[in-house]
Design a protein around this motif. Structure first.
Motif, PDB file in Angstrom:
ATOM      1  N   PRO A  21       0.767  -1.163  -0.021  1.00  0.00           N
ATOM      2  CA  PRO A  21       0.222   0.050  -0.276  1.00  0.00           C
ATOM      3  C   PRO A  21       0.828   1.167  -0.143  1.00  0.00           C
ATOM      4  CG  PRO A  21      -0.809  -1.464   1.818  1.00  0.00           C
ATOM      5  CD  PRO A  21       0.549  -2.082   0.998  1.00  0.00           C
ATOM      6  N   PRO A  23      -0.048   5.331  -0.175  1.00  0.00           N
ATOM      7  CA  PRO A  23      -0.807   6.557  -0.420  1.00  0.00           C
ATOM      8  C   PRO A  23      -0.585   7.384  -1.323  1.00  0.00           C
ATOM      9  CG  PRO A  23       0.082   6.334   1.864  1.00  0.00           C
ATOM     10  CD  PRO A  23       0.723   5.105   0.981  1.00  0.00           C
ATOM     11  N   LYS A  25       0.031   7.167  -4.498  1.00  0.00           N
ATOM     12  CA  LYS A  25      -0.237   6.668  -5.846  1.00  0.00           C
ATOM     13  C   LYS A  25      -1.876   6.459  -5.741  1.00  0.00           C
ATOM     14  CE  LYS A  25       3.958   4.011  -6.681  1.00  0.00           C
ATOM     15  NZ  LYS A  25       4.841   4.993  -7.121  1.00  0.00           N
ATOM     16  N   ALA A  26      -2.385   6.809  -4.700  1.00  0.00           N
ATOM     17  CA  ALA A  26      -4.081   6.756  -4.857  1.00  0.00           C
ATOM     18  C   ALA A  26      -4.493   8.180  -4.921  1.00  0.00           C
ATOM     19  CB  ALA A  26      -4.437   6.005  -3.704  1.00  0.00           C
ATOM     20  N   ILE A  29      -6.829   9.952  -2.098  1.00  0.00           N
ATOM     21  CA  ILE A  29      -6.732   9.343  -0.951  1.00  0.00           C
ATOM     22  C   ILE A  29      -7.194  10.342   0.391  1.00  0.00           C
ATOM     23  CG2 ILE A  29      -4.205   9.666  -0.599  1.00  0.00           C
ATOM     24  CD1 ILE A  29      -5.825   6.525   0.312  1.00  0.00           C
TER      25      ILE A  29
END
Length: 140
Positions: A21, A23, A25-26, A29
């Motif tokens: 995971p 964050p 790259k999201a 978010i």
């Protein structure tokens, strides 16, 4: 033979995929984190309200002799405490299981030449020179 090839291919596929995971790259978010924190705040306020209203119902029901109101008030207090506990422990549980899951590995299949993928868990070696066999008895 087909099972060995299939399990080896499945092991290769499992090793080829990794999930970490990140964050950064999201997209969106931060909005999602704000939404979750807002929901946790609403749940905390609901837990306090449940404890207060349940306590009032419990006290009035007990004082006035209304057993049903008293038991509903007790349930409300317990539900509010449970909700507050869940709000507080939710992030801890998720972080614990995320760390535990990320440290687990599928491993590589091991063959010992006989076709079985794993060696036996316990191997007992007996030195035949030190083993004394007596005459069989009627009780054995």
């Amino acid at each position: 033979m087909i099972a060995e090839v299939a399990s080896a291919r499945a092991a290769v596929l499992l090793v080829a995929v990794s999930v970490k995971p990140d964050p950064t790259k999201a997209p969106g978010i931060n909005a999602l984190k704000d939404l979750v924190n807002g929901l946790a705040a609403y749940a905390a306020v609901a837990a306090v309200a449940s404890i207060l209203l349940g306590g009032i119902a419990w006290a009035l029901g007990d004082r006035m002799g209304l057993d049903r109101a008293s038991s509903v008030g007790k349930s409300g207090v317990l539900a509010g405490c449970g909700l507050a506990f869940l709000v507080g422990i939710a992030a801890v549980l998720v972080n614990f299981f995320l760390a535990t899951g990320s440290s687990a590995s599928a491993g590589t299949p091991q063959t010992d030449g006989t076709g079985s993928q794993r060696p036996p868990a316990v191997v007992q070696v007996v030195d035949s020179a030190t083993v004394v066999h007596g005459e069989p008895s009627a009780y054995s």
